[in-house]
Structures are given as C-alpha cells and as structure tokens.
Design a protein around this motif. Structure first.
Motif, PDB file in Angstrom:
ATOM      1  N   ALA A  26      68.210   1.130  69.062  1.00 38.57           N
ATOM      2  CA  ALA A  26      68.589   0.692  67.715  1.00 38.57           C
ATOM      3  C   ALA A  26      70.003   1.125  67.345  1.00 38.57           C
ATOM      4  O   ALA A  26      70.664   0.460  66.537  1.00 38.57           O
ATOM      5  N   ASP A  27      70.487   2.222  67.922  1.00 31.47           N
ATOM      6  CA  ASP A  27      71.872   2.634  67.666  1.00 31.47           C
ATOM      7  C   ASP A  27      72.844   1.555  68.129  1.00 31.47           C
ATOM      8  O   ASP A  27      73.857   1.283  67.472  1.00 31.47           O
ATOM      9  N   LEU A  28      72.544   0.950  69.271  1.00 31.80           N
ATOM     10  CA  LEU A  28      73.401  -0.128  69.779  1.00 31.80           C
ATOM     11  C   LEU A  28      73.373  -1.341  68.856  1.00 31.80           C
ATOM     12  O   LEU A  28      74.389  -2.004  68.645  1.00 31.80           O
ATOM     13  N   LEU A  29      72.196  -1.624  68.304  1.00 29.87           N
ATOM     14  CA  LEU A  29      72.092  -2.745  67.370  1.00 29.87           C
ATOM     15  C   LEU A  29      72.871  -2.456  66.092  1.00 29.87           C
ATOM     16  O   LEU A  29      73.487  -3.362  65.510  1.00 29.87           O
ATOM     17  N   MET A  30      72.859  -1.183  65.656  1.00 28.31           N
ATOM     18  CA  MET A  30      73.628  -0.819  64.469  1.00 28.31           C
ATOM     19  C   MET A  30      75.125  -1.022  64.694  1.00 28.31           C
ATOM     20  O   MET A  30      75.849  -1.460  63.795  1.00 28.31           O
ATOM     21  N   VAL A  31      75.591  -0.691  65.894  1.00 25.17           N
ATOM     22  CA  VAL A  31      77.009  -0.879  66.219  1.00 25.17           C
ATOM     23  C   VAL A  31      77.408  -2.339  66.024  1.00 25.17           C
ATOM     24  O   VAL A  31      78.500  -2.653  65.537  1.00 25.17           O
ATOM     25  N   LYS A  32      76.482  -3.245  66.386  1.00 25.28           N
ATOM     26  CA  LYS A  32      76.751  -4.678  66.257  1.00 25.28           C
ATOM     27  C   LYS A  32      76.407  -5.224  64.875  1.00 25.28           C
ATOM     28  O   LYS A  32      76.677  -6.392  64.582  1.00 25.28           O
ATOM     29  N   PRO A  39      73.087   0.608  57.921  1.00 23.88           N
ATOM     30  CA  PRO A  39      73.696   0.973  56.638  1.00 23.88           C
ATOM     31  C   PRO A  39      75.083   0.365  56.486  1.00 23.88           C
ATOM     32  O   PRO A  39      75.663  -0.157  57.441  1.00 23.88           O
ATOM     33  N   ASP A  40      75.604   0.431  55.273  1.00 26.22           N
ATOM     34  CA  ASP A  40      76.968  -0.044  55.031  1.00 26.22           C
ATOM     35  C   ASP A  40      77.968   0.884  55.724  1.00 26.22           C
ATOM     36  O   ASP A  40      77.780   2.105  55.779  1.00 26.22           O
ATOM     37  N   CYS A  41      79.043   0.315  56.238  1.00 27.47           N
ATOM     38  CA  CYS A  41      80.107   1.111  56.854  1.00 27.47           C
ATOM     39  C   CYS A  41      80.952   1.784  55.772  1.00 27.47           C
ATOM     40  O   CYS A  41      81.087   1.239  54.673  1.00 27.47           O
ATOM     41  N   PRO A  42      81.535   2.944  56.048  1.00 21.94           N
ATOM     42  CA  PRO A  42      81.396   3.711  57.298  1.00 21.94           C
ATOM     43  C   PRO A  42      80.120   4.555  57.290  1.00 21.94           C
ATOM     44  O   PRO A  42      79.658   4.990  56.233  1.00 21.94           O
ATOM     45  N   PHE A  43      79.547   4.765  58.459  1.00 22.56           N
ATOM     46  CA  PHE A  43      78.380   5.640  58.577  1.00 22.56           C
ATOM     47  C   PHE A  43      78.410   6.312  59.942  1.00 22.56           C
ATOM     48  O   PHE A  43      79.154   5.905  60.828  1.00 22.56           O
ATOM     49  N   GLN A  75      70.146   7.690  60.345  1.00 19.71           N
ATOM     50  CA  GLN A  75      71.584   7.730  60.614  1.00 19.71           C
ATOM     51  C   GLN A  75      72.044   9.173  60.427  1.00 19.71           C
ATOM     52  O   GLN A  75      71.290  10.028  59.991  1.00 19.71           O
ATOM     53  N   GLY A  76      73.285   9.454  60.798  1.00 21.99           N
ATOM     54  CA  GLY A  76      73.880  10.751  60.512  1.00 21.99           C
ATOM     55  C   GLY A  76      73.740  11.813  61.572  1.00 21.99           C
ATOM     56  O   GLY A  76      74.295  12.905  61.443  1.00 21.99           O
TER      57      GLY A  76
END
Length: 308
Positions: A26-32, A39-43, A75-76
């Motif tokens: 899911a981290d990879l999906l968040m990058v995309k 979440p909204d950028c930046p995160f 996140q975080g």
C-alpha cells in the motif's frame, strides 16, 4: 530525506520514538496516489511501526512514557518521531522484539480476519494462497495451516516456494511455469481462495473453485483488478468476500483488537514465526520499497529507524 519539526501530540494522541517501520504494498500505491486512504501531500510514508511512547496528548490514559508499542498509523512511520491516535496502538508483549512488531500487525491481521472472520475457514478445507511468499501471503499460509486447512501455495520461483513450504504449505505451485487452474483442480479444487495478486491468477483460481467456495480479494499486486461475472458466481454458488483490514477501524474496531489479541497470544505461544526477509536503515527506505515493487522479497521488509 527531510528534517522536520518534532511533532507535538494532540489530544488523544501518543508520540512515539520509532524503532522500526514495516513496509507494505500500500505504500507504493500511496506514492502513486492510487491507495484508497492516500492522505493529502505532503505526508510521511510508513503505515505500521513499533517503538517507545515518548509523550502523551491530553486525555490519554492507557499508555505511559516508556511503554513499548506497535501502531497502525496509516502514515508517518518512516521518521524518528511520530504522533498517532492512541486507539491505533497496542502494547507489545515482552516476547516480541521491535522488528517483529513492525512486521506483524497488517500482514497477520489481514490474513486472520480474512480466513477466520470473513471466510470462516474450517479444518479439513482446502485453502489456495496466491502470492504465497509475499508479506500477507506467507502469513495466510501459516494461519491457514494453524486453522487445520490443507494449504496450496502459489508463488513465483523456487526460492519463494521454499519460504511457503517452511511456513507450512502442503502443496506448491510455481506461477511462472505451472498451470494454476489445472494443478489446483488435480488436487480436488479450492474451498477458499486468498488472493493479493489479482489479474490472470485470480481468473485461474476462480475456475478451480469447488462449489460453494469463498474467494477473498486482498489486493491487486499485479496491477490488474479482475471483474467478476455474477452469472459465474450463481452457477457454482460461489461467494466473493472483500477484505480491507484497515477499514475495520472505522466501523468495527473490536474486530481488529480481538484479532490482534489472538495473534499476539499465538506468537507468545510460539505458534507464529514471522518472516522478515530484509531490513534496511532509514536512509535506504527507497531500496526497501523497490524490493516490494520488483517482487524480490519474501515475507516482510522492515526499515530500522533507531536502536532502543
């Protein structure tokens, strides 16, 4: 890598000195920007962590500074310090180290809720696990075997199949060279299909199901989200059961906490043996994510942040 201010916990939050962070697809999906909870950028990336409570926000009563915890923050996690809702944290048993804890919650939690709460897997049934050497797939093999199922593990290549065999798989299928549908049907078909892959593997598994089988879409690592034909479900009396582990936080958090309590007890009894294939320091987090992207890991990849 960026230097930011040390965060201050808000009411209901704990601040954690992060020891380790588990990486997830899911981290990879968040990058995309394609994950359902991006979440909204930046995160800061990093969905699940372990560490030590550093300070408390107003109203937090069930934690104290110095407590060892694991947190599904969403996140975080790829940071030295992070603040999380205290409701997302659990105390760590003395038997669990920080690296194991950072690899534990999402992978084992997803598989346990999928197989126990959703599919209601029974002893003696046949469980087909696709992506069986990945972060969640390997835990599905292990938990399925603990629940008394006959486990068919499907993965790409001999090294990954060895990991699935070590986790308890009874039968192995190499997705690179073997026909998944034919191999599963030769073994009598599947009662439950656990699928974090999607695409062609889903289609093959779907066609190898026994009547009244249950199919569990966990994720779509192939990048191909399969479309299910309702008439095919009807003819074979099949059931598709979606599984989104993090979603239970919003409507049935008791399901998550009960599942984690069971899993922690199983780990304490030595019945679960988490597999972490790679660890990297924080400055090499991108290399860890690349392992997931290129499907070169087995089990979990963990980023170690600081010694404690």
């Amino acid at each position: 890598m960026t230097e930011i201010e040390v965060p201050t916990p808000k009411p209901g939050e704990i601040r954690v000195r992060v020891a380790a962070c588990g990486l997830n697809f899911a981290d990879l999906l968040m990058v995309k920007g394609t994950y359902q909870d991006t979440p909204d950028c930046p995160f800061v990336l990093g969905m699940e962590v372990s560490g030590v409570v550093d300070s408390l926000g107003e109203g937090v009563e069930n934690f104290a500074p110095g407590d060892r915890v694991a947190v599904f923050g969403g996140q975080g996690g790829l940071a030295e310090m992070a603040c999380f809702d205290a409701k997302r944290a659990v105390h760590l048993p003395d038997t669990m180290d920080f690296t194991t804890a950072a690899a534990f919650q999402i992978a084992y939690g997803t598989s346990h809720i999928a197989l126990d709460h959703r599919a209601k897997l029974l002893p003696g049934e046949t469980l087909l696990v696709l992506g069986a050497a990945g972060g969640v797939g390997l835990t599905a093999v292990e938990i399925g075997k603990l629940m008394g199922a006959t486990v068919i593990a499907c993965a790409r290549g001999s090294d990954k199949l060895k990991a699935a065999k070590a986790a308890g798989a009874d039968h192995l299928i190499d997705a690179r060279t073997q026909d998944i549908r034919a191999e599963v049907k030769a073994l009598g078909g599947a009662d439950v299909v656990y699928d974090p892959v999607g695409g062609e593997q889903w289609e093959a598994a779907f066609r190898a199901c026994k009547p009244e089988a249950r199919l569990l879409p966990i994720g779509f690592a192939s990048g191909d989200v399969p479309q299910v034909k309702a008439n095919h479900l009807l003819v074979k009396n099949l059931t598709v059961l979606g599984v989104y582990w993090g979603g239970y936080l919003a409507f049935r958090p008791d399901i998550l906490t009960g599942s984690l309590a069971t899993l922690m007890a199983w780990h304490g009894d030595g019945r679960l043996k988490p597999h972490v294939s790679h660890t990297y320091p924080l400055e090499k987090a991108a290399e860890g994510l690349a392992l997931l992207r290129d499907r070169k890991s087995t089990g979990k990849v963990v980023i170690t942040i600081q010694d404690m």
